[in-house]
Design a protein around this motif. Structure first.
Motif, mmCIF file in Angstrom:
data_model
loop_
_atom_site.group_PDB
_atom_site.id
_atom_site.type_symbol
_atom_site.label_atom_id
_atom_site.label_comp_id
_atom_site.label_asym_id
_atom_site.label_seq_id
_atom_site.Cartn_x
_atom_site.Cartn_y
_atom_site.Cartn_z
ATOM 1 N N ARG B 178 0.838 -1.198 0.000
ATOM 2 C CA ARG B 178 0.000 0.000 0.000
ATOM 3 C C ARG B 178 0.880 1.257 0.000
ATOM 4 N N ALA B 179 1.921 1.219 0.832
ATOM 5 C CA ALA B 179 2.795 2.394 0.921
ATOM 6 C C ALA B 179 3.486 2.639 -0.423
ATOM 7 N N GLU B 182 1.372 4.303 -2.899
ATOM 8 C CA GLU B 182 1.220 5.747 -2.695
ATOM 9 C C GLU B 182 2.480 6.518 -3.062
ATOM 10 N N ASN B 183 3.619 6.041 -2.604
ATOM 11 C CA ASN B 183 4.853 6.829 -2.730
ATOM 12 C C ASN B 183 6.072 5.900 -2.820
ATOM 13 N N VAL B 185 8.943 6.236 -4.133
ATOM 14 C CA VAL B 185 10.264 6.836 -3.913
ATOM 15 C C VAL B 185 10.609 6.826 -2.429
ATOM 16 N N LEU B 186 9.659 7.233 -1.603
ATOM 17 C CA LEU B 186 9.915 7.287 -0.170
ATOM 18 C C LEU B 186 10.103 5.885 0.402
ATOM 19 N N VAL B 187 9.310 4.942 -0.068
ATOM 20 C CA VAL B 187 9.454 3.571 0.423
ATOM 21 C C VAL B 187 10.845 3.046 0.076
#
Lengths: 247, 295
Positions: B178-179, B182-183, B185-187
């Motif tokens: 899920r993360a 969403e994002n 790059v951040l993960v």
């Protein structure tokens, strides 16, 4: 306080810096945003990058983290060159980013957000200790991450990189848009983290806040570090700094 | 049981069951599409071909190796998933920075190639696949006759759908997914290997299609076009449910299967188009889909 700060800095000067940035250049697509950033951070220090909007502070953090794809120069972490590495490998060395937009995941609850970054090495804070530092997060651990207030989201964004064992924290404008009382809380948190032995690079526009927590300040302008001001000399340099920041 | 609007209950129940079975395939297939779209941003047009591949792998396992249905139910999704891994590594992974359209065109082309190859080797007449012995026969429920295998298809699809939902929405592994949806790059900046996750997610999504293909093999004959016919409807289901919502894909799949079945009872002429009519209405009223998270 300035005594202990001087003391710890002298101790730290003995070894090589934990983070050594030399001639760091970076691009967003064709646009050249970093033109040779130089600075050092020693183990246990809190240093800031100060500067106007668009000076290159955030880009510097993104370049250190490897998120800014096109970059060159030298970024040594604990003596390891990271300039050609993927963000996930840089993270595994022990660097963690708390991004400007906070990056709280809407589809994860608070606890899932907190537990998301994987443990990369020993030495991270325990979950109990984190809830100790941020009691609000414990109360709201079943809430959707983005349902928290701005201040709580900022706490969560900092909290989740403390578990992982990362030793160098890159905090991008943690006080942006927050009420003074929350800013004060974040200041206490940063001091607590310093006491825990974390090394912190803090990007700030709120220069009063920066002055209250940091050992040294680097002034960034047009993609370069143009000055370094030790914390205890800040008062003496206040006019110069105002000129840099244009306030 | 009494008659409803002059419709004998046997007919009504029979069509409801048929609707539920179609809905089972819609649900498993649109679930796979939703999982893939969520993380990869790719509209996987080869999903129908991968479903067909699942059916064919089951048939080949039986015909060439004597490996039966139950093993096929495990092995065929793994084989289809493995082909997905290769496709993702060699082709799809090069397209993530481009518009959706490129992924759609690539997977559409792959579907045409796979289906063409199978038509070339096996013709279009279809290969029979026996219902496993333990599931042959059926139950007389009094008001209708329930074939065991069809009941099993519904049960198996429900287990797989809700198992997948649970894994994505309630586990730590799912939190990563899920993360990263969403994002990414951040993960990645947290030290997680996102490219590997994307690769495995694609493999899992097409593995689901392969699983549906095995389920379908004993009901429909195994033929190269089985996916091409179905996938058009499944895409309509996905549009109605809203891309990227896991539970939305599942519920819409079953719901539309049942609606289609009921239409076949009350207005048979409309059964072939009812899903597309609903799609048009949903697109007018709520373009992001019933369960969509906004554009």
């Amino acid at each position: 306080m300035s005594d202990t700060a001087t003391h710890s800095r002298k101790d730290a000067t003995a070894g090589a810096p934990l983070l050594e940035v030399r001639g760091l250049e970076g691009w967003y697509g064709e646009s050249h945003v970093l033109h040779g950033i130089d600075f050092d951070v020693r183990e246990g220090e809190v240093v800031t990058l100060l500067g106007r909007n668009g000076a290159g502070k955030t880009s510097t953090l993104l370049a250190i983290m490897g998120i800014l794809e096109k970059r060159k120069g030298t970024v040594l972490y604990g003596g390891t060159e990271t300039i050609g590495m993927q963000p996930r490998h840089i993270a595994r060395l022990g660097i963690a980013l708390c991004p400007e937009e906070r990056g709280i995941f809407a589809s994860l609850n608070v606890e899932e957000n907190l537990m998301l970054p994987p443990r990369i090495q020993e030495g991270g804070l325990s979950v109990e200790r984190i809830y100790d530092l941020f009691p609000n997060l414990k109360e709201r651990r079943r809430s959707q991450g983005t349902k928290l207030s701005g201040g709580e989201q900022q706490m969560l964004a900092i909290a989740r990189i403390l578990r992982t064992g990362a030793r160098l924290l890159l905090l991008d404008e943690p006080t942006e848009g927050l009420a003074p009382v929350i800013v004060q809380q974040i200041g206490h948190t940063i001091k607590a983290l310093k006491a825990e032995g974390f090394t912190i690079v803090l990007v700030e526009q709120n220069f009063r806040f920066a002055a209250s927590v940091a050992d040294r300040h680097h002034v960034v302008d047009q993609g370069r570090v143009v000055d370094m001001i030790p914390g205890e000399d800040l008062e003496a340099n206040i006019d110069k700094l105002h000129a840099y920041l244009g306030v | 049981m009494f008659e409803l609007l002059g419709i004998p209950p046997q007919v009504l129940m029979g069509q409801l069951l048929l609707g539920l079975i179609n809905g089972s395939f819609y649900a498993v297939l649109s679930l796979g599409l939703a999982v893939i779209f969520g993380l990869l941003n790719i509209i996987n047009f080869s999903h129908g071909a991968q479903y067909m591949l699942g059916g064919f792998v089951a048939w080949m396992l039986l015909t060439y190796f004597g490996i039966g249905y139950w093993w096929a139910l495990i092995l065929a999704p793994l084989v289809v998933g493995a082909t997905g891994l290769v496709l993702e590594r060699l082709a799809l992974s090069k397209l993530y920075h481009l518009d959706h359209l490129y992924g759609l065109l690539l997977t559409f082309g792959v579907a045409l190639i796979i289906q063409g190859l199978f038509r070339n080797y096996y013709g279009i007449s279809g290969q029979p696949y026996q219902i496993p012995e333990i599931l042959s026969g059926g139950q007389n429920l009094g008001f209708m006759f329930l074939p065991n295998y069809r009941a099993w298809v519904v049960v198996a699809s429900v287990i797989v759908c809700f198992g997948t939902w649970f894994m994505i929405e309630k586990t730590r592994l799912g939190a990563y997914l899920r993360a990263a949806t969403e994002n990414p790059v951040l993960v990645g900046a947290f030290g997680i290997n996102v490219p590997r996750m994307i690769m495995l997610t694609y493999a899992f999504g097409v593995g689901l299609a392969g699983f549906a293909g095995v389920l379908a093999a004993p009901i429909y004959s195994v033929n190269p076009n089985m996916g091409a016919d179905l996938i058009i409807v499944v895409f309509a289901v996905v549009v109605i449910g809203g891309m990227g919502s896991i539970m939305g894909a599942i519920l819409t799949g079953y719901g539309l299967g049942v609606i289609e079945g009921l239409t076949r009872v009350f207005y048979p002429e409309g059964s072939a188009v009812v899903i597309f009519v609903i799609m048009a209405i949903v697109l007018m009223i709520k373009p992001e889909g019933l369960f969509g998270r906004g554009a």
